[in-house]
Design an enzyme around this catalytic site. Sequence first.
Site, PDB file in Angstrom:
ATOM      1  N   ASP A  44      -7.697   6.834   6.557  1.00  0.00           N
ATOM      2  CA  ASP A  44      -6.821   5.671   6.605  1.00  0.00           C
ATOM      3  C   ASP A  44      -5.518   6.000   7.323  1.00  0.00           C
ATOM      4  O   ASP A  44      -4.922   5.135   7.967  1.00  0.00           O
ATOM      5  CB  ASP A  44      -6.539   5.158   5.190  1.00  0.00           C
ATOM      6  CG  ASP A  44      -6.054   3.721   5.184  1.00  0.00           C
ATOM      7  OD1 ASP A  44      -6.658   2.887   5.896  1.00  0.00           O
ATOM      8  OD2 ASP A  44      -5.076   3.414   4.467  1.00  0.00           O
ATOM      9  N   CYS A 134      -7.023  -6.614   6.887  1.00  0.00           N
ATOM     10  CA  CYS A 134      -6.361  -5.397   6.421  1.00  0.00           C
ATOM     11  C   CYS A 134      -4.983  -5.723   5.843  1.00  0.00           C
ATOM     12  O   CYS A 134      -4.692  -5.406   4.695  1.00  0.00           O
ATOM     13  CB  CYS A 134      -6.225  -4.408   7.574  1.00  0.00           C
ATOM     14  SG  CYS A 134      -5.348  -2.891   7.119  1.00  0.00           S
ATOM     15  N   TYR A 138      -5.214  -6.141   1.713  1.00  0.00           N
ATOM     16  CA  TYR A 138      -4.749  -5.062   0.844  1.00  0.00           C
ATOM     17  C   TYR A 138      -3.773  -5.593  -0.204  1.00  0.00           C
ATOM     18  O   TYR A 138      -3.721  -5.087  -1.329  1.00  0.00           O
ATOM     19  CB  TYR A 138      -4.097  -3.956   1.677  1.00  0.00           C
ATOM     20  CG  TYR A 138      -5.042  -2.843   2.061  1.00  0.00           C
ATOM     21  CD1 TYR A 138      -4.673  -1.511   1.906  1.00  0.00           C
ATOM     22  CD2 TYR A 138      -6.303  -3.103   2.574  1.00  0.00           C
ATOM     23  CE1 TYR A 138      -5.523  -0.475   2.251  1.00  0.00           C
ATOM     24  CE2 TYR A 138      -7.166  -2.095   2.930  1.00  0.00           C
ATOM     25  CZ  TYR A 138      -6.777  -0.774   2.763  1.00  0.00           C
ATOM     26  OH  TYR A 138      -7.639   0.246   3.106  1.00  0.00           O
ATOM     27  N   TYR A 165       0.514  -1.313  -2.853  1.00  0.00           N
ATOM     28  CA  TYR A 165       0.031  -2.592  -2.333  1.00  0.00           C
ATOM     29  C   TYR A 165       0.252  -3.760  -3.294  1.00  0.00           C
ATOM     30  O   TYR A 165       0.272  -4.915  -2.866  1.00  0.00           O
ATOM     31  CB  TYR A 165      -1.443  -2.461  -1.940  1.00  0.00           C
ATOM     32  CG  TYR A 165      -1.613  -1.427  -0.860  1.00  0.00           C
ATOM     33  CD1 TYR A 165      -1.167  -1.679   0.431  1.00  0.00           C
ATOM     34  CD2 TYR A 165      -2.143  -0.171  -1.141  1.00  0.00           C
ATOM     35  CE1 TYR A 165      -1.265  -0.711   1.418  1.00  0.00           C
ATOM     36  CE2 TYR A 165      -2.249   0.797  -0.159  1.00  0.00           C
ATOM     37  CZ  TYR A 165      -1.806   0.523   1.123  1.00  0.00           C
ATOM     38  OH  TYR A 165      -1.899   1.482   2.098  1.00  0.00           O
ATOM     39  N   GLU A 208     -14.099  -3.455   7.339  1.00  0.00           N
ATOM     40  CA  GLU A 208     -13.328  -2.958   6.196  1.00  0.00           C
ATOM     41  C   GLU A 208     -14.272  -2.449   5.106  1.00  0.00           C
ATOM     42  O   GLU A 208     -14.039  -1.399   4.502  1.00  0.00           O
ATOM     43  CB  GLU A 208     -12.440  -4.066   5.624  1.00  0.00           C
ATOM     44  CG  GLU A 208     -11.147  -4.312   6.372  1.00  0.00           C
ATOM     45  CD  GLU A 208     -10.073  -3.283   6.027  1.00  0.00           C
ATOM     46  OE1 GLU A 208     -10.395  -2.270   5.364  1.00  0.00           O
ATOM     47  OE2 GLU A 208      -8.922  -3.484   6.432  1.00  0.00           O
TER      48      GLU A 208
END
Length: 221
Positions: A44, A134, A138, A165, A208
Amino acid sequence: MDIFDQLKSAASAEWSSYVDHDFVRQMGAGTLPEAAFRTYLVQDYLFLIQFARAWALAAYKSRTPADIRAAQAGLAAILDETELHVRLCARWGLSREDIESAPEHQATVAYTRYVLDCGAAGDLLELHAALAPCVIGYAEIGRALAPNGVAALGDHPYREWIGEYAGDGYQQVASQARKHLDELAARTMTERRFVELTGVFATASRLEADFWQMGLDAQPR
């Protein structure tokens, strides 16, 4: 519904495969193997480097100061996000140099280059549709994994990641990205365009899910 909710609804199967992936479920339950999380985290970080390039491309594709500022904010948020990865990786004795020298996994290459290609070949709206799963996803995952707030997670093994997040800072980033996506759509949206953007959004969501799966498929070291 705003355009983000419309895209989620139109690509519901792909979206569900992403946000309800077993990797996410195991992380929420605190049962995700450390090897899986470590592999994901390193990849990531490499992923975010390419996403930073995508946000820089968004600035290049922009034609108004407001759009350029939105891209600038997204780029800054991505660079801040990389520091979380550096802190967490340091627990396993991995330096920034170790992370940056790691080879990119096929899932990392596939996803990031898809987004960059959307930005290079398409317009600003298409690029943001590719970024949305994304950036905004998240935030939704973070909220779902901390329904009672970060403090309620106690000594959860993935508290720091979830807190990043679920926290107000990232939630604000996602909220602004969502608002900007809606503003871009309001300028040029047509029925045909929506179908095209749904395809982009669905593919990014599927990639994803593949990225999570890469972590689960990691072999213990």
